[in-house]
Design an enzyme around this catalytic site. Structure first.
Site, PDB file in Angstrom:
ATOM      1  N   ASP A 121       0.873  -1.163   0.000  1.00  0.00           N
ATOM      2  CA  ASP A 121       0.000   0.000   0.000  1.00  0.00           C
ATOM      3  C   ASP A 121       0.924   1.231   0.000  1.00  0.00           C
ATOM      4  O   ASP A 121       2.117   1.133   0.313  1.00  0.00           O
ATOM      5  CB  ASP A 121      -0.948   0.015   1.199  1.00  0.00           C
ATOM      6  CG  ASP A 121      -2.151   0.926   0.914  1.00  0.00           C
ATOM      7  OD1 ASP A 121      -2.073   1.748  -0.016  1.00  0.00           O
ATOM      8  OD2 ASP A 121      -3.165   0.824   1.634  1.00  0.00           O
TER       9      ASP A 121
HETATM   10  C1  BGC Z   1      -4.925   3.310  -0.068  1.00  0.00           C
HETATM   11  C2  BGC Z   1      -4.937   2.356  -1.254  1.00  0.00           C
HETATM   12  C3  BGC Z   1      -4.628   3.114  -2.510  1.00  0.00           C
HETATM   13  C4  BGC Z   1      -3.295   3.823  -2.344  1.00  0.00           C
HETATM   14  C5  BGC Z   1      -2.909   4.634  -3.559  1.00  0.00           C
HETATM   15  C6  BGC Z   1      -3.660   4.136  -0.006  1.00  0.00           C
HETATM   16  O1  BGC Z   1      -3.728   5.117   0.965  1.00  0.00           O
HETATM   17  O2  BGC Z   1      -5.081   2.590   1.120  1.00  0.00           O
HETATM   18  O3  BGC Z   1      -6.177   1.723  -1.369  1.00  0.00           O
HETATM   19  O4  BGC Z   1      -4.615   2.257  -3.614  1.00  0.00           O
HETATM   20  O5  BGC Z   1      -3.376   4.710  -1.258  1.00  0.00           O
HETATM   21  O6  BGC Z   1      -3.743   5.731  -3.685  1.00  0.00           O
END
Ligand code: BGC
Length: 841
Positions: free
Chosen positions: A223
């Site tokens: 993530d």
């Molecule tokens: C989120 C993800 C997301 C990523 C990129 C994170 O904060 O939890 O779901 O894909 O950011 O935006």
């Protein structure tokens, strides 16, 4: 591309080249590597639309209904079509890897990303996710199953340590990911949180079960910012650290390798997986024709519109108020702020920018096409919460065009870059010129009413706000969180009030400093003076009383349903419950439409004749609503999550870790409907519930009398359309077992199938139960097992309405549970009987 083709490529790369590939090159890209003809991969959010590489309201995307709405369709063919639409969008925007679907579960309705997850049930979540994955990947675009695993709430999501027992982990929270892997998903995203004390980007769960037991061949993507340490993550089965170019791996992995602290084989495996993914999306070697099915531009809106109706859940329809016959209507009152300011999607990384939105009001007007008078009344005063300036609410002071002026300034306040934007919320300017020290948003606003207006600036660092050249707010606000959403996407607003004169334009300027680690997001927001609530309510009630039918649209706000934080409570924002009550009293023909991503409490629900959930319906909101209201489409949705009548009835609510940082899933297997059944409390609406426009009789359930443990089998459920029109029914089959020697939920969904029939027609739904259907996760065996003996199968329309039952006896076998032999044992009809509540316990 086969491993035989990939392995020689690995040999061409030295350690430094390999290590470089394992951290992103930028926020949304990986590094390319000419030595092996690898081009950078582009990754993008998200689950309800494809944003692309920029966060810019001018770069629009098609917006699907929220995942809760998609799951509510219980329609895998539709989901595959929508996946294909996402792939089409991804290719249009040059995206190789879509960061969707979100496969975490609805454990607590307070979960901030509830709207982005599918369901409280692992089978429905897994089947919905798998169907979407198949559609996305049919277009040569990678889907990413996220967030692996147990990111079921947002509170302190970067640090929370989720604790649960092994059986619960496998039967509930891992199961949807296993389904996605079985569907061939090309990428998996590890979650921010810890499970069992270990952060997921270093978790042994990435190895077992994900890669070794399930056979996942792709890379585990972190993530965003989820790789925060070096050695534990590098040695684990975490493969790609996003975003880049900085990060612990970029800084220290090569040295760690050279010092023998991480083995080269571990690195090779990571790179191999990345190259495999690149091969699949056509980014490795000479780009092949990876473009496969597309949804033609002319069909896209129609598909989105169909999805709205397919996911809309009709919770009640007393006296068959719906569908409305346009020929019999002379006037319709459309009430509620959400009828025009409809929320089409949830907040956070899932957010994309629509090029247009059909509001409920517009959809109803269009459908009636002048045949009835349509009156809109908000029923509530405008929000006292400042909202980012919108295109039609301000002008660029330099050009006079609708929108705002964004300037990047150097340390002396001199201009380095300017751009015209359409919103007062700038997550990122299109360029952050070198030497930039501040972002400024400047706008001319002509207040339609005079009085005390609220102005707000959002962002981190030194903030200031001025109105007509007078500084009215300034201060220093360092980030109060590491959460990327709070820092980069939705920083809090600081507000101040000033007196303005109606019709006299004011120039408002919001400014923030740019300091390392504080992001660039900047917001200029405004709210008009508090209106007269009594006056608005009276106008709405009068309109409702004078109309043949009243349609009230209520819903949640951006603040209550968004990534990065959990919900404070399940109530509708202030004033809306009172509005519904007043309108329903004024007009007995009131239809209430709920515009929220997840459950809200509806204290008046039993006193309104028609209640329709639209979720966050995406950009075709109004057209899809009109299709349902006027009967062009049946509301196809069935609840993917149980809705409680009151917050304090909800059996599993906690989302916050205790003082020790742990969030304990003490309820174990008993979430959702299983938790309600165990607690004895009765929800307002059960999982699986939803009405169409016809009626159904459940006539007969036949199952094999015996099944071999671990083998799939079919259950046949005969249903008859007992109502006036053709319809679709989602036939659900649940499992119960009394006297089990293992812990079990009171009920578990083990299969479902949709059928269609004409009035009076009987049809048989063939519900496939997989080899896992009767199995449980055995802690002593650390694997799946099936008890021999009798199981009760129940079938009906929801977890709370199961008129048919039968007994199936599982015989022992040596076949490993989970292996689906595909054979269907001999079918012996089993007597149909009505099963009373006691059969469930
Ligand atoms: C989120 C993800 C997301 C990523 C990129 C994170 O904060 O939890 O779901 O894909 O950011 O935006």
């Amino acid at each position: 591309m086969t491993d035989e083709e990939i392995d020689p490529l690995l040999e061409k790369l030295d350690l430094a080249q390999k290590v470089r590939l394992l951290t992103g090159a930028s926020t949304w890209r990986t590094h390319g590597e000419p030595t092996v003809a690898l081009r950078p991969l582009v990754l993008s959010d998200g689950p309800a639309g494809v944003r692309g590489e920029t966060w810019d309201e001018r770069e629009t995307s098609l917006v699907l209904p929220s995942p809760t709405a998609l799951a509510a369709s219980w329609d895998e063919r539709l989901l595959t079509d929508l996946g294909t639409l996402l792939a089409t969008e991804a290719r249009r925007k040059g995206v190789d890897v879509l960061l969707a679907p979100t496969l975490n579960l609805h454990r607590s309705p307070l979960g901030g990303r509830h709207f982005e997850c599918f369901s409280e049930d692992p089978l429905l979540t897994g089947r919905t996710g798998a169907a979407l994955v198949r559609g996305i990947q049919s277009g040569g675009v990678a889907a990413t199953a996220k967030h692996f695993v147990a990111n079921d709430a947002e509170t302190d999501r970067l640090n929370v340590d989720v604790r649960m027992d092994e059986q619960t982990l496998h039967e509930l929270y891992l199961a949807p990911f296993e389904a996605a892997v079985a569907a061939g998903v090309w990428a998996v995203m590890s979650a921010y949180n810890k499970v069992g004390g270990v952060t997921m980007s270093a978790s042994p769960l990435l190895e077992h079960p994900l890669k070794e037991d399930w056979g996942f061949e792709g890379p585990v993507v972190s993530d965003w910012g989820g790789v925060r340490t070096l050695l534990d993550t590098a040695r684990s089965a975490q493969d790609l650290a996003m975003p880049g170019p900085a990060g612990p791996w970029a800084a220290g992995l090569l040295t760690a390798l050279e010092q023998g602290l991480v083995s080269p084989e571990v690195i090779d495996d990571k790179v191999r997986r990345l190259l495999r993914l690149a091969g699949r999306v056509g980014a490795l070697g000479s780009p092949g024709p990876v473009w496969r099915p597309v949804v033609a531009p002319g069909a896209q809106r129609a598909l989105l519109r169909r999805a709205v109706a397919a996911g809309s859940v009709l919770l009640r329809n007393d006296g068959d108020l719906l569908p409305l016959d346009p020929a019999e209507l002379r006037s319709v009152a459309v009430i509620g702020p959400h009828a025009v300011a409809v929320r089409i999607q949830g907040g956070g990384s899932a957010e994309v920018f629509p090029d247009s939105v059909v509001t409920p009001l517009a959809g109803i007007e269009e459908a009636l096409d002048g045949s009835a008078t349509v009156t809109h009344r908000p029923g509530l005063p405008p929000s006292a919460r400042p909202l980012p300036l919108a295109r039609d609410g301000s002008r660029d002071p330099r050009t006079g065009e609708p929108g705002v002026l964004v300037r990047l300034l150097d340390g002396n306040g001199d201009e380095l870059h300017t751009e015209h934007r359409l919103s007062g919320r700038i997550v990122e300017p299109s360029v952050v010129a070198e030497g930039s020290a501040a972002v400024e948003i400047r706008a001319l606003v002509r207040p339609d009413v005079g009085g005390l207006w609220t102005w707000a600036v959002g962002g981190w660092g030194d903030l200031s706000l001025s109105v007509d050249g007078r500084e009215v707010l300034s201060g220093s606000f360092p980030p109060d969180s590491d959460d990327p959403t709070r820092v980069h996407v939705a920083p809090p607003l600081r507000s101040v009030q000033t007196e303005v004169v109606a019709g006299r334009e004011v120039e408002v300027v919001a400014r923030r400093s740019l300091d390392p680690g504080t992001g660039v997001a900047t917001v200029l927001a405004a709210a008009p003076p508090a209106g007269d609530a009594g006056y608005e309510l009276a106008r709405a009630v009068a309109a409702a009383r004078a109309a043949d039918v009243a349609v009230v649209v209520v819903g949640t706000t951006e603040e209550s349903e968004s990534e990065g934080h959990d919900r404070g409570n399940l109530s509708l924002p202030e004033g809306q419950d009172a509005l519904v009550r007043a309108v329903a009293r004024a007009n007995p023909r009131t239809v209430v439409v709920v515009n929220s991503g997840g459950p809200v409490t509806l204290p008046w629900h039993a006193r309104v004749p028609a209640l329709l959930l639209q979720w966050f319906p995406g950009q075709e909101a109004g057209n899809g609503l009109a299709d349902v209201l006027f009967g062009r489409s049946e509301p196809g949705g069935r609840l993917p999550t149980t809705w409680g009548a009151a917050q304090d009835h909800v059996p599993v609510l906690d989302t916050a870790p205790g003082a020790d940082g742990q969030l304990r899933y003490e309820e174990g297997l008993h979430i959702g409907y299983a938790a309600w059944l165990r607690s004895g409390a009765v929800p307002a609406y059960w999982f699986g519930h939803g009405l169409g426009y016809t009626g159904w009789e459940y006539e007969e359930l036949t199952t094999p009398a015996t099944v071999r443990a671990g083998e799939a089998f079919d259950v046949h459920v005969r249903v008859r359309n007992s109502g006036p029109r053709r319809g679709r029914e989602v036939v659900q089959v649940y499992l119960a077992r009394s006297g089990s020697s293992v812990e079990r939920p009171a009920l578990r969904l083990i299969g479902y199938a949709a059928v269609e029939a004409d009035p009076g027609e009987s049809v048989v739904a063939v519900v496939r139960v997989s080899g896992r259907g009767l199995a449980h996760w055995s802690v002593p065996l650390h694997g799946w097992d099936t008890e021999a003996g009798d199981f009760t199968l129940l079938s009906g329309r929801s977890a709370g309405d199961l008129p048919l039952g039968a007994t199936v006896t599982a015989t022992e076998t040596n076949t490993p549970a989970g292996a689906d032999s595909g054979t269907t044992p001999e079918r012996t009809p089993v007597t149909v009987r009505n099963v009373t509540e006691s059969a469930l316990h």
